[in-house]
Enzyme design. Structure first.
Site, PDB file in Angstrom:
ATOM      1  N   GLY A   1       0.857  -1.239   0.082  1.00 11.86           N
ATOM      2  CA  GLY A   1       0.058  -0.038  -0.059  1.00 11.86           C
ATOM      3  C   GLY A   1       0.905   1.371  -0.065  1.00 11.86           C
ATOM      4  O   GLY A   1       0.474   2.316  -0.483  1.00 11.86           O
TER       5      GLY A   1
ATOM      6  N   GLU B   1       3.351  -8.998  -2.143  1.00 12.84           N
ATOM      7  CA  GLU B   1       1.990  -9.327  -2.147  1.00 12.84           C
ATOM      8  C   GLU B   1       1.860 -10.924  -2.214  1.00 12.84           C
ATOM      9  O   GLU B   1       0.770 -11.451  -1.653  1.00 12.84           O
ATOM     10  CB  GLU B   1       0.969  -8.476  -3.140  1.00 12.84           C
ATOM     11  CG  GLU B   1       0.617  -7.169  -2.766  1.00 12.84           C
ATOM     12  CD  GLU B   1       1.671  -6.175  -3.167  1.00 12.84           C
ATOM     13  OE1 GLU B   1       1.675  -4.886  -2.751  1.00 12.84           O
ATOM     14  OE2 GLU B   1       2.608  -6.624  -3.584  1.00 12.84           O
TER      15      GLU B   1
ATOM     16  N   ASP C   1      -0.520  -4.947  -6.240  1.00 15.20           N
ATOM     17  CA  ASP C   1      -1.843  -4.191  -6.357  1.00 15.20           C
ATOM     18  C   ASP C   1      -1.541  -2.726  -6.257  1.00 15.20           C
ATOM     19  O   ASP C   1      -0.294  -2.443  -6.466  1.00 15.20           O
ATOM     20  CB  ASP C   1      -3.079  -4.713  -5.702  1.00 15.20           C
ATOM     21  CG  ASP C   1      -2.989  -4.383  -4.123  1.00 15.20           C
ATOM     22  OD1 ASP C   1      -1.684  -4.300  -3.643  1.00 15.20           O
ATOM     23  OD2 ASP C   1      -3.789  -4.326  -3.490  1.00 15.20           O
TER      24      ASP C   1
ATOM     25  N   THR D   1     -13.103 -14.881 -38.205  1.00 16.87           N
ATOM     26  CA  THR D   1     -12.025 -15.248 -39.186  1.00 16.87           C
ATOM     27  C   THR D   1     -12.487 -15.298 -40.149  1.00 16.87           C
ATOM     28  O   THR D   1     -13.158 -16.454 -40.767  1.00 16.87           O
ATOM     29  CB  THR D   1     -11.374 -16.407 -38.519  1.00 16.87           C
ATOM     30  OG1 THR D   1     -10.618 -16.104 -37.104  1.00 16.87           O
ATOM     31  CG2 THR D   1     -10.063 -16.731 -39.271  1.00 16.87           C
TER      32      THR D   1
ATOM     33  N   LYS E   1      -9.635 -24.499 -41.579  1.00 16.36           N
ATOM     34  CA  LYS E   1     -10.329 -23.330 -42.193  1.00 16.36           C
ATOM     35  C   LYS E   1      -9.319 -22.047 -42.493  1.00 16.36           C
ATOM     36  O   LYS E   1      -9.149 -21.397 -43.186  1.00 16.36           O
ATOM     37  CB  LYS E   1     -11.647 -22.734 -41.515  1.00 16.36           C
ATOM     38  CG  LYS E   1     -12.143 -21.217 -41.558  1.00 16.36           C
ATOM     39  CD  LYS E   1     -13.074 -20.882 -40.571  1.00 16.36           C
ATOM     40  CE  LYS E   1     -13.571 -19.395 -40.766  1.00 16.36           C
ATOM     41  NZ  LYS E   1     -14.551 -18.765 -39.943  1.00 16.36           N
TER      42      LYS E   1
END
Length: 638
Positions: A113, A136, A144, A435, A585
């Site tokens: 913090g 963290e 964060d 696509t 494809k």
């Protein structure tokens, strides 16, 4: 004695953290007080500049005060922590975009913090004692308070190293990594502060800063870039295990102490944010994790083991490099109505979504869950959670800010475009995520241009899992204005969006990418089949190839051999994540484009022929494209 001292002094606002006995750990009340002061001074003509500092020599701020978070979480009250993080992140965003100069003085420890308060200032000062870190992951959270954004833009792979190893940065390292700006010997701080406060002018600071100490991490950058370049936490761990140097082994030992889930998510977040410079977007992504951290993550167990019981033996939810991609996707999925918002954000968009198949349905649902108003249409009558089903494509498109299409081929795209473009407002975006052939994409873009509509061709990569988890990659062709308008939607539906240039270039990038993918998957499957017949163990082969020159996405992230590497469709009977039919494809589209521009693509042509045989003449239809491996296993040389 107040835990924070906020006052005006001379021409400046002055915020002093005042909990030296607790290393100035940040409480909820302190968060609210800082935010209120910033808000009040923004339009105060008597305040020209803000100074943020802290009492005591040991720390500027060693993080958030997590005692209340732990107690409320253990009692099942997740709302307290969610509220704390929400308001803290909003304060971080206000600080980072503040309209007046902010100067922070970061002595001793600045962690967690504290980074959110001190490292988003416009002028971040470090001295001899400064030690900055994002620890963290050691308690089951992700980096964060906007730290994920700072890590994402650190040089090379330094962000991954700092976030996963929770390494401390000295003053030179902090400047190298982008967490600080200037070095000032601490014996000069009080005089410089006094001048800043009295004058409200940065001149005294600029005249006093000196050359910083050398960055110790600079000597390790080559090793960091080599080991921390993996796509996932598992890749990084594999790289470190294969490196016997002292630095690599110390790094691995540091990683082994931390929460695997938090680290896997941290890697994913850093990668997503590398192309983003918008702090609120980083904070919103972080909040997706922290909102869920108590209930679904390792946070409470991490606090218990490191802070409460101090046994330093946390029982994490996952093994180190065995975090399923679906768990990462869950922790980082959009929060819908609980999304972190900021005052400056615009209202929800009106979206028309046409084509709700295996990909389109989850994409539309994610947009609706994020608070957008989605009207959907599919010829098969399919619906999407949270979207309003309408009777036609025309109805879905009318008055929409953005119309998204996910359709089977270029002919259908052209037909839908002919229907909906006349109903679209000028300046609206037609975002095609199908696509299709490059020629069709460019033809639709020309129709849009004539009608004053912004056209984007944005085919996706990531399969049905990416569509559900919001982790797709978009390859986008079209005008930059349209790309910027659609960017908030890409952030919800995916992890990355790359603007590839002019109309049709998104489709061009997709077919080139998938031609490479088809060729490398065939080669990977051939190599495993050959290794089997030579008596080479598959795991041994993976261990070698995944860290050698044969490294590829087909091997490392989507291994076609069951039980080897990260979990993939091979471990689920080749149930398709990306079907062989779709690969065929895409290979045909690549060859169609190659013929059109007279490009020589012999490997692509051979891959197309082999997938055509596999899908149309053998048992490949409806199976994953990696199911080439069992085909090669049972076949001998022709």
């Amino acid at each position: 004695m107040s835990e924070i001292d906020i006052r005006k002094s001379g021409r400046s606002g002055h915020i002093t953290l005042n909990r030296p006995g607790a290393l100035n750990a940040l409480t909820y009340d302190m968060v609210r007080a800082i935010d209120a002061a910033l808000l009040g001074w923004a339009n105060d003509s008597d305040v020209a500049l803000i100074v943020i500092d802290a009492m005591g020599e040991k720390a500027f701020c060693a993080g958030g005060d997590i005692a209340d978070l732990y107690e409320s979480g253990k009692a099942g009250d997740f709302a307290f922590g969610q509220g704390f993080w929400r308001d803290e992140y909003r304060m971080n965003a206000r600080l980072a975009s503040y309209p007046k100069p902010v100067v922070s003085f970061l002595q001793g420890f600045t962690m967690g913090g504290g980074v959110g308060v001190g490292c988003h200032a416009a002028h971040r000062i470090v001295g001899q004692s400064s030690r900055i870190a994002m620890p963290e992951c050691g308690i089951g959270l992700v980096p964060d308070v906007g730290g994920s954004m700072l890590l994402a833009h650190a040089p090379g792979r330094l962000g991954e190293y700092l976030g996963l190893c929770t390494a401390r940065m000295g003053p030179g390292d902090a400047i190298l990594a982008g967490f600080a700006d200037h070095f000032l010997p601490e014996e000069a701080w009080e005089a410089v502060k006094a001048a800043l406060l009295q004058s409200g002018d940065l001149g005294a600071l600029k005249a006093a800063v000196t050359e910083p100490p050398s960055a110790e991490l600079a000597q390790h950058m080559a090793a960091i870039n080599a080991s921390f370049c993996g796509e996932t936490l598992g890749d990084i761990c594999t790289n470190l295990r294969m490196d016997s140097t002292e630095f690599a082994q110390k790094s691995l030992a540091a990683i082994e102490r931390n929460s695997p889930l938090a680290m896997a998510c941290a890697v994913e977040m850093i990668h997503r944010l590398r192309s983003v410079r918008d702090l609120p977007r980083a904070l919103e992504l972080e909040y997706r994790f922290t909102h869920r951290a108590m209930e679904h993550g390792d946070f409470l167990e991490g606090i218990r083991a490191l802070i409460i019981d101090k046994d330093r033996a946390p029982k994490w939810k996952h093994a180190l490099d065995k975090v399923p991609a679906v768990d990462v996707s869950f922790m980082l999925r959009p929060l819908g109505k609980d999304k972190l918002t900021f005052e400056e954000e615009s209202t929800a968009m009106q979206i028309g979504f046409i084509g709700l198949g295996n990909m389109g349905g989850p994409m539309a649902a994610n947009l609706a869950a994020a608070g957008h108003h989605v009207r959907s249409f599919d010829v098969a009558g399919t619906s999407a959670a949270g979207a309003v089903a309408v009777a036609s494509a025309l109805e879905a498109a009318t008055n929409a800010d953005v119309v998204i299409t996910m359709l089977p081929n270029g002919a259908i795209l052209r037909s839908v475009a002919d229907e909906v473009i006349p109903a679209m407002n000028k300046g609206a975006v037609l975002l095609d995520c199908s696509t299709v052939d490059v020629e069709s994409a460019r033809a639709v873009a020309a129709l849009c241009e004539a009608a004053g509509v912004l056209a984007l061709d944005a085919p996706v990569s990531g399969g049905t899992g990416g569509a559900s988890g919001g982790t797709l990659t978009f390859m986008v062709g079209g005008a930059e204005e349209g790309f910027n308008k659609a960017l908030p939607l890409f952030e919800i539906m995916g992890q990355k969006a790359v603007h590839c240039g002019a109309p049709g270039n998104g489709q061009a990038a997709k077919i080139c990418n998938n031609m490479i993918l088809g060729v490398t998957m065939i080669a990977t499957c051939e190599a495993f089949a050959l290794a089997d017949k030579l008596g080479l163990d598959r795991q041994k082969m993976f261990d070698v190839v995944s860290t050698s020159s044969g490294y590829s996405w087909s091997m490392n992230a989507y291994c076609p051999a069951p039980g080897v590497g990260p979990t993939s469709p091979a471990d689920n009977g080749y149930k398709p994540g990306f079907a062989a039919d779709l690969m065929l494809k895409d290979l045909r589209l690549a060859q169609q484009a190659a013929i059109g521009v007279d490009a020589d693509t012999p490997m692509g042509a051979m891959a197309q022929a082999l997938y055509a045989q596999f899908v149309e003449d053998e048992d490949g239809a409806g199976r994953d494209f990696s199911a080439m491996l069992p085909r090669f296993e049972k076949n001998g040389r022709p």
